[in-house]
Each structure stands twice: as structure tokens, then as C-alpha cells.
Design an enzyme around this catalytic site. Structure first.
Site, PDB file in Angstrom:
ATOM      1  N   VAL A   1       0.864  -1.175   0.000  1.00  0.00           N
ATOM      2  CA  VAL A   1       0.000   0.000   0.000  1.00  0.00           C
ATOM      3  C   VAL A   1       0.902   1.227   0.000  1.00  0.00           C
ATOM      4  O   VAL A   1       1.854   1.312   0.803  1.00  0.00           O
ATOM      5  CB  VAL A   1      -0.934   0.008   1.236  1.00  0.00           C
ATOM      6  CG1 VAL A   1      -1.733   1.298   1.304  1.00  0.00           C
ATOM      7  CG2 VAL A   1      -1.852  -1.210   1.196  1.00  0.00           C
TER       8      VAL A   1
ATOM      9  N   GLY B   1      -7.443   0.697   5.831  1.00  0.00           N
ATOM     10  CA  GLY B   1      -8.066  -0.603   5.589  1.00  0.00           C
ATOM     11  C   GLY B   1      -7.741  -1.197   4.233  1.00  0.00           C
ATOM     12  O   GLY B   1      -8.306  -2.227   3.854  1.00  0.00           O
TER      13      GLY B   1
ATOM     14  N   GLY C   1      -4.799  -2.470   3.041  1.00  0.00           N
ATOM     15  CA  GLY C   1      -4.061  -3.723   3.148  1.00  0.00           C
ATOM     16  C   GLY C   1      -4.995  -4.884   3.460  1.00  0.00           C
ATOM     17  O   GLY C   1      -4.930  -5.953   2.840  1.00  0.00           O
TER      18      GLY C   1
ATOM     19  N   TYR D   1      -1.915  -9.977   9.107  1.00  0.00           N
ATOM     20  CA  TYR D   1      -2.088 -11.384   8.741  1.00  0.00           C
ATOM     21  C   TYR D   1      -2.578 -12.220   9.920  1.00  0.00           C
ATOM     22  O   TYR D   1      -3.435 -13.090   9.756  1.00  0.00           O
ATOM     23  CB  TYR D   1      -0.778 -11.947   8.182  1.00  0.00           C
ATOM     24  CG  TYR D   1      -0.415 -11.379   6.824  1.00  0.00           C
ATOM     25  CD1 TYR D   1      -1.310 -11.439   5.764  1.00  0.00           C
ATOM     26  CD2 TYR D   1       0.814 -10.795   6.602  1.00  0.00           C
ATOM     27  CE1 TYR D   1      -0.994 -10.927   4.519  1.00  0.00           C
ATOM     28  CE2 TYR D   1       1.152 -10.268   5.357  1.00  0.00           C
ATOM     29  CZ  TYR D   1       0.244 -10.345   4.322  1.00  0.00           C
ATOM     30  OH  TYR D   1       0.566  -9.835   3.096  1.00  0.00           O
TER      31      TYR D   1
END
Ligand SMILES: CC(C)(COP(=O)(O)OP(=O)(O)OC[C@H]1O[C@@H](n2cnc3c(N)ncnc32)[C@H](O)[C@@H]1OP(=O)(O)O)[C@@H](O)C(=O)NCCC(=O)NCCS
Length: 134
Positions: free
Chosen positions: A72, A80, A82, A115
Site C-alpha cells: 500500500v 483498511g 491492506g 495477517y
């Protein structure tokens, strides 16, 4: 301005623009990238005024999938984007292949929380890689 998420693989020019913007200017062998990108399983680009984000998946198209090149633009972080990129990639993997999938990735320190919040874990294995040079 709201951003738009499009399910397609970035072009070599888009990939290089964002790679350099996030400090990955020395991470790639640029001559290989057109073929590398063409070999992607699926991908994502994000725009508002211009290109601000990307991500892609490589793999065998059936069971093994690896998320790569999630980036990004630094001027557009913490909106938001990513998360939207990774969620779109996961949706595309689910649409491509039925059943269970292995979805791997290498997380940078700044992406680890993202993640983990989406279900990835380091588990007991250590990710390893090397760059083979001429
Ligand atoms: C990692 C990256 C893709 C995140 O993009 P982003 O659009 O800012 O991420 P989001 O806004 O979707 O934030 C996702 C989550 O990560 C968290 N987060 C984002 N940047 C963070 C940072 N620098 N440190 C800690 N947490 C961070 C956010 O708080 C958010 O959590 P929440 O949804 O619970 O609030 C972006 O920082 C980037 O491109 N970094 C450089 C390239 C890179 O490292 N890519 C990852 C390759 S594995």
C-alpha cells in the site's frame, strides 16, 4: 476519496511503481517481472486518484497458494486497504479452487498483525528463502 478494489494482476509498470514506493526497489529482478506477473494465479489493484495498492497470489492453482507483493502506498496507509487486498485475494483463491487450500506468505514486521488478525500463524515452522544470483 473512497478507493476501489479491482481483482486483476498488476501490470509490470504498476508493480514497479508500488514496489519502489514501499522501498522494494532492490528486491526484484525487473527483467523477470513481466513473466513473473503473467504467471500469477490472481491479483488485486487498488485505486483512488491513482494506483495506491496491489497484491497477488502465485501457486499451483489447486492446493498451494502463496500471497506475494502486498503493498500500500505510504500516503494511503491505515485506511483498511491492506486488509481489503488480502481479503480479496483470499476470496479469489476460494472461488478458484474447491475444498481446502494451503495459503502461505512471508509477513514483513509491519504486516504481521494484519495477517494474524486474518488467521495466519507462524506455527512451528520457520519460513526460509534465498535469492539465487548468476
Ligand atoms: C503492511 C501494509 C500492506 C498494511 O497496509 P494498510 O493499508 O496500512 O493496512 P490496513 O489499513 O488494512 O491495516 C490493517 C491492520 O494492520 C494494522 N497496521 C497497519 N499498519 C501497521 C503498522 N505499521 N504497524 C502495526 N500495525 C499496523 C492496522 O492497525 C490494521 O489493524 P485493524 O484492522 O485491526 O485496525 C502496508 O503497511 C505496506 O504496504 N507496507 C509496506 C509493504 C509491506 O510490508 N507489505 C507486506 C508484505 S508481507
Amino acid at each position: 476519496m473512497p478507493y476501489t478494489v479491482t481483482a486483476r494482476v498488476p501490470t509490470p509498470e504498476e508493480h514497479r511503481f508500488l514496489a519502489e514506493a514501499v522501498g522494494w526497489g532492490d528486491a526484484f529482478w525487473w527483467e523477470a517481472m513481466p513473466a513473473s506477473l503473467a504467471g500469477s494465479t490472481c491479483g488485486v489493484v487498488v485505486h483512488d486518484d491513482g494506483l495506491i495498492g496491489m497484491g497477488r497470489v502465485v501457486g499451483d492453482g489447486a492446493f498451494y497458494f502463496y500471497i506475494e507483493d502486498v503493498a500500500v502506498h505510504p500516503d494511503h496507509r491505515a485506511r483498511g486497504i491492506g486488509r481489503a487486498i488480502v481479503e480479496s485475494l483470499v476470496r479469489q483463491v476460494r472461488d478458484l479452487a474447491p475444498g481446502h487450500h494451503f495459503v502461505g506468505l512471508f509477513a514483513t514486521p509491519e504486516a504481521e498483525a494484519l495477517y494474524r488478525s486474518l488467521g495466519w500463524e507462524a506455527k512451528e515452522m520457520l519460513g526460509m528463502w534465498q535469492v539465487l544470483r548468476d
